[in-house]
Design an enzyme around this catalytic site. Structure first.
Site, PDB file in Angstrom:
ATOM      1  N   THR A   1      84.853  51.557  58.156  1.00  0.00           N
ATOM      2  CA  THR A   1      85.779  52.612  57.716  1.00  0.00           C
ATOM      3  C   THR A   1      85.136  53.987  57.862  1.00  0.00           C
ATOM      4  O   THR A   1      85.689  54.882  58.505  1.00  0.00           O
ATOM      5  CB  THR A   1      86.142  52.366  56.227  1.00  0.00           C
ATOM      6  OG1 THR A   1      86.694  51.064  56.119  1.00  0.00           O
ATOM      7  CG2 THR A   1      87.134  53.393  55.729  1.00  0.00           C
ATOM      8  N   VAL A   2      83.983  54.167  57.268  1.00  0.00           N
ATOM      9  CA  VAL A   2      83.379  55.505  57.201  1.00  0.00           C
ATOM     10  C   VAL A   2      82.772  55.898  58.549  1.00  0.00           C
ATOM     11  O   VAL A   2      82.992  57.010  59.050  1.00  0.00           O
ATOM     12  CB  VAL A   2      82.328  55.577  56.069  1.00  0.00           C
ATOM     13  CG1 VAL A   2      81.747  56.981  55.985  1.00  0.00           C
ATOM     14  CG2 VAL A   2      82.938  55.176  54.731  1.00  0.00           C
TER      15      VAL A   2
ATOM     16  N   LYS B   1      76.133  54.749  47.694  1.00  0.00           N
ATOM     17  CA  LYS B   1      75.788  54.996  46.273  1.00  0.00           C
ATOM     18  C   LYS B   1      74.915  53.901  45.677  1.00  0.00           C
ATOM     19  O   LYS B   1      74.052  54.172  44.842  1.00  0.00           O
ATOM     20  CB  LYS B   1      77.039  55.216  45.415  1.00  0.00           C
ATOM     21  CG  LYS B   1      78.203  54.267  45.656  1.00  0.00           C
ATOM     22  CD  LYS B   1      79.070  54.753  46.783  1.00  0.00           C
ATOM     23  CE  LYS B   1      79.896  53.652  47.391  1.00  0.00           C
ATOM     24  NZ  LYS B   1      81.285  53.894  47.443  1.00  0.00           N
TER      25      LYS B   1
ATOM     26  N   GLU C   1      76.043  63.509  49.882  1.00  0.00           N
ATOM     27  CA  GLU C   1      77.267  64.036  49.260  1.00  0.00           C
ATOM     28  C   GLU C   1      78.378  62.983  49.146  1.00  0.00           C
ATOM     29  O   GLU C   1      79.104  62.932  48.147  1.00  0.00           O
ATOM     30  CB  GLU C   1      77.781  65.232  50.073  1.00  0.00           C
ATOM     31  CG  GLU C   1      79.010  65.918  49.516  1.00  0.00           C
ATOM     32  CD  GLU C   1      78.780  66.486  48.121  1.00  0.00           C
ATOM     33  OE1 GLU C   1      78.007  67.426  47.982  1.00  0.00           O
ATOM     34  OE2 GLU C   1      79.391  65.968  47.155  1.00  0.00           O
TER      35      GLU C   1
ATOM     36  N   GLY D   1      83.912  60.439  46.888  1.00  0.00           N
ATOM     37  CA  GLY D   1      84.513  60.571  48.225  1.00  0.00           C
ATOM     38  C   GLY D   1      84.489  61.987  48.763  1.00  0.00           C
ATOM     39  O   GLY D   1      83.423  62.566  48.985  1.00  0.00           O
TER      40      GLY D   1
ATOM     41  N   GLU E   1      85.103  48.237  48.688  1.00  0.00           N
ATOM     42  CA  GLU E   1      83.762  47.889  49.190  1.00  0.00           C
ATOM     43  C   GLU E   1      83.793  46.509  49.848  1.00  0.00           C
ATOM     44  O   GLU E   1      84.630  45.660  49.489  1.00  0.00           O
ATOM     45  CB  GLU E   1      82.759  47.852  48.031  1.00  0.00           C
ATOM     46  CG  GLU E   1      82.553  49.161  47.330  1.00  0.00           C
ATOM     47  CD  GLU E   1      81.956  50.247  48.224  1.00  0.00           C
ATOM     48  OE1 GLU E   1      80.959  49.977  48.900  1.00  0.00           O
ATOM     49  OE2 GLU E   1      82.510  51.357  48.237  1.00  0.00           O
TER      50      GLU E   1
ATOM     51  N   LYS F   1      77.665  55.541  40.872  1.00  0.00           N
ATOM     52  CA  LYS F   1      77.966  56.981  40.965  1.00  0.00           C
ATOM     53  C   LYS F   1      77.574  57.698  39.669  1.00  0.00           C
ATOM     54  O   LYS F   1      77.057  58.824  39.700  1.00  0.00           O
ATOM     55  CB  LYS F   1      79.452  57.174  41.272  1.00  0.00           C
ATOM     56  CG  LYS F   1      79.830  56.640  42.649  1.00  0.00           C
ATOM     57  CD  LYS F   1      81.328  56.469  42.811  1.00  0.00           C
ATOM     58  CE  LYS F   1      81.691  55.962  44.195  1.00  0.00           C
ATOM     59  NZ  LYS F   1      83.081  55.503  44.303  1.00  0.00           N
TER      60      LYS F   1
HETATM   61  P1  NAP Z   1      82.559  48.820  56.146  1.00  0.00           P
HETATM   62  O1  NAP Z   1      83.916  49.191  56.607  1.00  0.00           O
HETATM   63  O2  NAP Z   1      82.332  47.449  55.631  1.00  0.00           O
HETATM   64  O3  NAP Z   1      81.559  49.094  57.361  1.00  0.00           O
HETATM   65  C1  NAP Z   1      80.219  48.704  57.350  1.00  0.00           C
HETATM   66  C2  NAP Z   1      79.692  48.809  58.769  1.00  0.00           C
HETATM   67  O4  NAP Z   1      78.306  48.519  58.768  1.00  0.00           O
HETATM   68  C3  NAP Z   1      80.348  47.846  59.759  1.00  0.00           C
HETATM   69  O5  NAP Z   1      80.639  48.499  60.964  1.00  0.00           O
HETATM   70  C4  NAP Z   1      79.271  46.781  60.000  1.00  0.00           C
HETATM   71  O6  NAP Z   1      79.328  46.249  61.300  1.00  0.00           O
HETATM   72  C5  NAP Z   1      78.024  47.624  59.835  1.00  0.00           C
HETATM   73  N1  NAP Z   1      76.885  46.807  59.466  1.00  0.00           N
HETATM   74  C6  NAP Z   1      76.683  46.109  58.325  1.00  0.00           C
HETATM   75  N2  NAP Z   1      75.498  45.470  58.358  1.00  0.00           N
HETATM   76  C7  NAP Z   1      74.948  45.754  59.564  1.00  0.00           C
HETATM   77  C8  NAP Z   1      73.771  45.381  60.204  1.00  0.00           C
HETATM   78  N3  NAP Z   1      72.884  44.549  59.621  1.00  0.00           N
HETATM   79  N4  NAP Z   1      73.526  45.852  61.440  1.00  0.00           N
HETATM   80  C9  NAP Z   1      74.391  46.688  62.037  1.00  0.00           C
HETATM   81  N5  NAP Z   1      75.545  47.089  61.482  1.00  0.00           N
HETATM   82  C10 NAP Z   1      75.822  46.619  60.263  1.00  0.00           C
HETATM   83  O7  NAP Z   1      82.056  49.810  55.027  1.00  0.00           O
HETATM   84  P2  NAP Z   1      82.520  51.308  54.753  1.00  0.00           P
HETATM   85  O8  NAP Z   1      83.722  51.300  53.863  1.00  0.00           O
HETATM   86  O9  NAP Z   1      82.584  52.057  56.013  1.00  0.00           O
HETATM   87  O10 NAP Z   1      81.312  51.812  53.844  1.00  0.00           O
HETATM   88  C11 NAP Z   1      80.077  52.194  54.384  1.00  0.00           C
HETATM   89  C12 NAP Z   1      79.243  52.871  53.298  1.00  0.00           C
HETATM   90  O11 NAP Z   1      79.930  54.026  52.815  1.00  0.00           O
HETATM   91  C13 NAP Z   1      78.999  52.007  52.064  1.00  0.00           C
HETATM   92  O12 NAP Z   1      77.742  52.326  51.531  1.00  0.00           O
HETATM   93  C14 NAP Z   1      80.091  52.457  51.100  1.00  0.00           C
HETATM   94  O13 NAP Z   1      79.749  52.243  49.750  1.00  0.00           O
HETATM   95  C15 NAP Z   1      80.124  53.933  51.402  1.00  0.00           C
HETATM   96  N6  NAP Z   1      81.381  54.604  51.073  1.00  0.00           N
HETATM   97  C16 NAP Z   1      82.550  54.067  51.439  1.00  0.00           C
HETATM   98  C17 NAP Z   1      83.728  54.752  51.142  1.00  0.00           C
HETATM   99  C18 NAP Z   1      85.062  54.203  51.513  1.00  0.00           C
HETATM  100  O14 NAP Z   1      86.067  54.758  51.047  1.00  0.00           O
HETATM  101  N7  NAP Z   1      85.159  53.171  52.336  1.00  0.00           N
HETATM  102  C19 NAP Z   1      83.672  55.973  50.459  1.00  0.00           C
HETATM  103  C20 NAP Z   1      82.417  56.498  50.091  1.00  0.00           C
HETATM  104  C21 NAP Z   1      81.283  55.806  50.406  1.00  0.00           C
HETATM  105  P3  NAP Z   1      80.591  45.346  61.780  1.00  0.00           P
HETATM  106  O15 NAP Z   1      81.768  46.284  61.785  1.00  0.00           O
HETATM  107  O16 NAP Z   1      80.233  44.923  63.158  1.00  0.00           O
HETATM  108  O17 NAP Z   1      80.719  44.243  60.804  1.00  0.00           O
HETATM  109  N1  HSE Z   2      85.020  51.677  47.014  1.00  0.00           N
HETATM  110  C1  HSE Z   2      84.834  53.025  46.642  1.00  0.00           C
HETATM  111  C2  HSE Z   2      85.992  53.458  45.761  1.00  0.00           C
HETATM  112  C3  HSE Z   2      84.758  53.896  47.863  1.00  0.00           C
HETATM  113  O1  HSE Z   2      87.006  52.762  45.737  1.00  0.00           O
HETATM  114  O2  HSE Z   2      85.883  54.483  45.080  1.00  0.00           O
HETATM  115  C4  HSE Z   2      84.431  55.337  47.547  1.00  0.00           C
HETATM  116  O3  HSE Z   2      83.135  55.456  47.040  1.00  0.00           O
END
Ligand code: NAP
Ligand code: HSE
Length: 438
Positions: free
Chosen positions: A17-18, A109, A133, A138, A194, A209
């Site tokens: 996603t991110v 986080k 940040e 978010g 998550e 957080k």
């Molecule tokens: P996500 O959609 O699950 O994406 C995780 C990515 O990491 C995927 O592309 C995955 O690859 C890759 N990955 C995981 N393990 C790996 C490894 N060993 N080697 C290489 N690539 C690997 O997660 P996300 O929602 O983007 O979140 C990412 C981070 O941002 C997390 O720490 C989350 O807490 C934080 N965050 C998320 C949000 C939100 O709204 N989603 C907001 C703020 C912060 P594949 O795609 O190939 O599986």
């Molecule tokens: N899973 C987290 C939430 C993403 O729902 O707030 C943003 O940090």
């Protein structure tokens, strides 16, 4: 004659996603961002687990790999973005990049909460930097606000809705009278949830957080194990309706409260009742809201999208721009140093708050008297009582609010109620948010 622009190369580990949001928006907004930075921002490489998976965002094949450590340590990469999540490979890659002296940006986080002290020490040792940040609230620039805009202040109270998933679920349950599960599915589709969804639903993500905010407010890393953390799974539609009748809304609330006289900090994440006329009570859906009480500025409130691809990418890109300017001009993001006061963690059992107490009871004469005898025995004073018939014949729901009382007293009341033959099942206890900074 045109001068050749310096290029800064960005390597990304994690393309979910991110990661995809960051790549897309950096690509689409590159020109104006480059103007501001005064250098080219080159999307250099990306690591993901499964290179065959369909993605929304297309990346040239030669830029794609599967090894986050290779991206983190690639001498060509100036700014490394850790966007994988978790505390395993994410920690290893972040440490590797910091030890290689790189600018590192993370949205993680859990990583900052669990390993912040180690990571900042590694950054300091190697002259590297760590930007985070997007790790709290978010798209809201809350970290910048606290450490820069509000630097003149000491913080007696910071509280907020810190998890977009839970807020989205609670809001839609209340508005639509729907169950939890189908709404959770929508939250997943929106990219809020998550990879390990228990982090959201059981309160841990909000607690990560809260620990980061507590660090920014005090300069101390608190241990997650010290913090009372509860999620939203026990909240029913009925609780939300009864809370509404009492003039409240139910929100998952992170609280950081500091007592300057005792040099104690209390930190918690719990579903809580908030007076319906408070601004925070009106923060709905995937939005987050954070209220910060500074001793000079007073209260300031920050509201914005707390989760999802675009809001989070906005925060990550702001860090990338800061990191780029830092790399070019050696201007690290301002990080206050803190006076070395000894700050203790306040025991929850001693903290006094008002509570919402929901009981399922036998609908028969004398039950209310039995319940009030128990509260009286433990010196817990009742503020209000609602009684409604339950769907089960012969049962009733009893909803009490208490005046301010200690956690220990309310625990003793619940223990006694559970032994009472008229009380059925486990009572639900929720704190009523207390916004006094004392
Ligand atoms: P996500 O959609 O699950 O994406 C995780 C990515 O990491 C995927 O592309 C995955 O690859 C890759 N990955 C995981 N393990 C790996 C490894 N060993 N080697 C290489 N690539 C690997 O997660 P996300 O929602 O983007 O979140 C990412 C981070 O941002 C997390 O720490 C989350 O807490 C934080 N965050 C998320 C949000 C939100 O709204 N989603 C907001 C703020 C912060 P594949 O795609 O190939 O599986
Ligand atoms: N899973 C987290 C939430 C993403 O729902 O707030 C943003 O940090």
């Amino acid at each position: 004659m045109p001068t050749k622009r310096l290029a800064l190369r960005i390597g990304i580990a994690g393309f979910g996603t991110v990661g995809q949001g960051v790549w897309k928006h950096l690509h689409d907004h590159r020109k104006p961002l480059e103007e501001r930075v005064g250098a080219r921002l080159e999307l250099h490489s990306v690591a993901m687990r499964d290179t065959t998976k369909a993605r929304d965002v297309t990346v040239p094949a030669e830029k794609i790999g599967t090894d986050p450590i290779a991206v983190a340590t690639d001498p060509e990469v100036d700014i490394f973005c850790e966007l994988m999540g978790g505390t395993g490979i994410a920690r290893e890659a972040t440490l590797a990049a910091l030890r290689a002296g790189k600018m590192v940006v993370t949205a993680n986080k859990a990583l900052i909460c669990d390993h912040g002290a180690e990571l900042f020490a590694a950054a300091k040792e190697r002259g590297a930097r760590l930007y985070f940040e997007a790790s709290v609230a978010g798209g809201i620039p809350i970290i910048k606000a606290i450490r820069e805009g509000l630097v003149a202040n000491r913080f007696g109270l910071i509280y907020g809705i810190l998890n977009g998933t839970c807020n989205y679920i609670l809001t839609r349950m209340e508005a639509e009278g729907k169950d939890f599960e189908p709404i959770l599915e929508d939250a997943r589709r929106l990219g809020y949830v998550e990879a390990d969804e228990s982090l959201d639903l059981d309160g841990w993500d909000a607690a990560h957080k809260a620990v980061i905010l507590a660090y920014l407010a005090t300069g101390h890393w608190f241990d997650l194990k010290e913090i009372p953390v509860r999620g939203i799974r026990e909240i029913t539609l009925r609780d939300m309706e009864w809370a509404r009748q009492l003039g409240y809304r139910v929100k998952l609330l992170g609280v950081i409260k500091r007592d300057f006289k005792r040099e104690e900090v209390f930190c918690s994440v719990e579903p809580s009742l908030i007076p319906a006329d408070r601004i925070l009570a009106k923060v709905d859906g995937g939005y987050n809201g954070v209220c910060v009480e500074g001793d000079i500025v007073g209260e300031s409130i920050y509201i914005g999208r707390g989760a999802g691809r675009d809001a989070t990418a906005s925060a990550v890109i702001s860090d990338i721009v800061d990191a780029a300017i830092d790399r070019l001009h050696n201007v690290p993001a301002f990080m206050p140093t803190y006076p070395s006061a000894r700050i203790a963690f306040a025991e929850l059992s001693a903290v006094k708050r008002a509570f919402y107490l929901r009981l399922d009871v036998k609908d028969q004469p004398g039950v209310l008297a039995e319940v009030s005898a128990i509260t009286a025995r433990h010196k817990v004073s009742i503020g209000s009582v609602l009684q409604m018939p339950a769907a089960n014949n012969g049962h009733a729901h009893l909803v009490l609010t208490t005046h301010r009382t200690s956690e220990q007293q309310i625990r003793d009341v619940v223990a006694a109620l559970r032994k009472d033959r008229s009380v059925l099942g486990k009572p639900l206890v929720l704190p009523i948010a207390d916004f006094s900074a004392k």
